[in-house]
Write an enzyme that holds these catalytic residues in place. Structure first.
Site, short mmCIF file in Angstrom:
data_model
loop_
_atom_site.label_atom_id
_atom_site.label_comp_id
_atom_site.label_asym_id
_atom_site.label_seq_id
_atom_site.Cartn_x
_atom_site.Cartn_y
_atom_site.Cartn_z
N ARG A 52 -3.75 -9.99 5.07
CA ARG A 52 -4.32 -9.99 3.71
C ARG A 52 -3.21 -9.53 2.76
O ARG A 52 -2.73 -8.40 2.87
CB ARG A 52 -5.53 -9.06 3.63
N LYS B 164 0.82 -1.21 0.00
CA LYS B 164 0.00 0.00 0.00
C LYS B 164 0.85 1.27 0.00
O LYS B 164 2.06 1.24 0.21
CB LYS B 164 -0.96 -0.01 1.19
#
Length: 261
Positions: free
Chosen positions: A242, A208
């Protein structure tokens, strides 16, 4: 949790699997590398993502879930959606799945009752606004960790009032969703507070912007940063990672467990 994006526009190009052959390759890869569950998404939730019609999202989700069920009938599948209709159609077609909802039920008034009716495990994530508007909604009255913890205290009460069993609820602090880079790191420092609320916590940091913007690189160059922050999430009590890169996450968990024991 292995990410399976049946989308053409997810933020990390390496995770885009819009076609059947690519979906099948990704599922086989995740299985070979040791995934515990596979998260199928048909709607990109990256900042500013395009709206996807419900019927198109369902087509993509059905392709992903069908592929997992065919190749690994015993594998746990989660469906990354905020639409109750997609959840209901998935369950009716393929049986029980985990629901992974970026809005914690706030973008679809029927979501909580749908999850309760089918008695599904439910991952509820913290976000403000929608994927299209969330990055304009990063103002908080208090520190971000307190905001997230208090939000989930209220929201989990509402989930249970709707009939979702407490033991079915999993919390996701929503790294990157309606949060600046600085707020993401502040939330990471306080993750133990959310883990102390009595619900399993899922951490989704994989590749991210808090990683690649801090390092001055690209999502494609963010694997090492992901591993480093995943370790910190485990240290503070996260139960599920995740990830795009399953083998590296499996190794991280194995090493962390060896270290802890």
């Amino acid at each position: 949790m292995a990410i399976l994006n049946v989308t053409p526009d997810s933020f990390y190009a390496g995770s885009r699997m819009p076609e059947r052959d690519a979906v099948e390759r990704r599922v086989r890869e995740a299985l070979d590398e040791g995934a515990s569950l596979i998260d199928v998404g048909g709607y990109s939730s990256r900042p500013g993502a395009d709206e996807v019609p419900t019927e198109e999202e369902w087509r993509r989700v059905a392709l992903g879930v069908e592929t997992v069920r065919r190749l690994a009938p015993g594998m746990t599948v989660s469906v990354d959606t905020f639409r109750s209709e997609v959840v209901a159609r998935t369950v009716e077609a393929f049986g029980e799945v985990v629901v992974n909802d970026i809005s914690a039920g706030e973008l679809d008034a029927k979501m909580l009752e749908t999850v309760a009716r089918y008695d599904l495990p439910y991952v509820a994530m913290h976000m403000k606004g929608t994927p299209q508007t969330m990055q304009a909604q990063t103002d908080y009255r208090r520190d971000i960790t307190t905001e997230v913890v208090d939000y989930f205290r209220r929201r989990t009460d509402e989930m249970m009032a709707a009939g979702i069993r407490r033991e079915r609820i999993i919390l996701d602090p929503g790294f990157g969703f309606a949060k600046t880079v600085a707020q993401n790191f502040e939330l990471l420092r306080g993750l133990h507070r959310l883990c102390g609320e009595g619900f399993p916590v899922l951490a989704g940091l994989s590749r991210k912007s808090m990683i690649y913007r801090t390092l001055g690189c690209t999502p494609e160059e963010s694997l090492a940063g992901t591993v480093a922050l995943d370790w910190e999430c485990l240290r503070q009590g996260a139960r599920i990672l995740r990830v795009h890169d399953v083998r590296e996450a499996v190794d991280t968990v194995k090493l962390f467990n060896a270290f802890r024991s």
